[in-house]
Design a protein around this motif. Sequence first.
Motif, PDB file in Angstrom:
ATOM      1  N   ALA A   1       1.510   4.132  -2.959  1.00 16.60           N
ATOM      2  CA  ALA A   1       1.418   5.586  -2.721  1.00 16.60           C
ATOM      3  C   ALA A   1       2.677   6.282  -3.260  1.00 16.60           C
ATOM      4  O   ALA A   1       2.592   7.375  -3.842  1.00 16.60           O
ATOM      5  CB  ALA A   1       1.240   5.856  -1.232  1.00 16.60           C
TER       6      ALA A   1
ATOM      7  N   ALA B   1       0.902  11.552   1.449  1.00 22.96           N
ATOM      8  CA  ALA B   1       0.044  12.661   0.980  1.00 22.96           C
ATOM      9  C   ALA B   1       0.485  14.000   1.581  1.00 22.96           C
ATOM     10  O   ALA B   1       0.575  15.008   0.876  1.00 22.96           O
ATOM     11  CB  ALA B   1      -1.415  12.369   1.334  1.00 22.96           C
TER      12      ALA B   1
ATOM     13  N   SER C   1       0.837  -1.202   0.000  1.00 19.14           N
ATOM     14  CA  SER C   1       0.000   0.000   0.000  1.00 19.14           C
ATOM     15  C   SER C   1       0.877   1.259   0.000  1.00 19.14           C
ATOM     16  O   SER C   1       0.618   2.221  -0.732  1.00 19.14           O
ATOM     17  CB  SER C   1      -0.945  -0.099   1.205  1.00 19.14           C
ATOM     18  OG  SER C   1      -1.143   1.144   1.770  1.00 19.14           O
ATOM     19  N   LYS C   2       1.972   1.234   0.791  1.00 24.01           N
ATOM     20  CA  LYS C   2       2.859   2.407   0.807  1.00 24.01           C
ATOM     21  C   LYS C   2       3.656   2.488  -0.492  1.00 24.01           C
ATOM     22  O   LYS C   2       3.899   3.586  -1.015  1.00 24.01           O
ATOM     23  CB  LYS C   2       3.757   2.356   2.031  1.00 24.01           C
ATOM     24  CG  LYS C   2       2.903   2.493   3.287  1.00 24.01           C
ATOM     25  CD  LYS C   2       3.573   3.125   4.464  1.00 24.01           C
ATOM     26  CE  LYS C   2       2.520   3.503   5.489  1.00 24.01           C
ATOM     27  NZ  LYS C   2       2.985   3.496   6.862  1.00 24.01           N
TER      28      LYS C   2
END
Length: 207
Positions: free
Chosen positions: A14, A182, A10-11
Amino acid sequence: MTLKTDEFYSKADALIAAGRFIDSKGWVPATSGNFSARLADGNIAITVSGRHKGHLQRDDIMLIDANGQSLDGKKPSAETLLHTSLYRRYPHIQAVLHPHSINATLAARLFKHEIVLEDYELLKALVGIDTHETRVTIPIFPNDQDIQRLAAVVEDYLDQHGDIHAYVIAGHGFYTWGASVADTLRHLEALEFLFDCEIRLHGVKKA
Ligand SMILES: CSC[C@@H](O)[C@@H](O)C(=O)COP(=O)(O)O
Ligand SMILES: [Zn+2]
């Protein structure tokens, strides 16, 4: 063999998406730049050295420990120590992004030691700032191919001056960080805008 978890992927995803955006702006030309995100167990997902940061695939994100040692046999960014030293110093930092942008490069030629940003509404995009009536100093450090020595210069500055939002490396690019990918991307984009404003305001001197 170290297991790559859902959190790792998931990271990694990103960081891949951040890379696409940063590249779309022209801020990571020709394999420059490096990105990382910290995992819950203290290990770090970081870009493999030499990959184009606008075209990253999951294979281009690897796992290192908190000391920068590869956990999966891949070769981490040449500038890994600049990431690990930030994570070691600040527990709240969860991501570090390093672009090589024209504005950071020109700003370092123009200002030499620091870039002072004040009276900009967009300063509020930086964590902890809630008014344009704020003075933010971004230090500029000389470039150095010895990354351990460069990391020590950064540490020394932080020891003396306390927390900062980012630093520029002259003739090279800048580093910024945050509590998530983010947040860090928001800092990066805001700083790019603010460097651009300062360059247009003060002009670019001839070398
Ligand atoms: C292609 S020149 C840029 C590199 O020397 C370096 O500064 C950089 O940002 C990328 O190195 P990397 O090892 O891919 O993380
Ligand atoms: Zn670099």
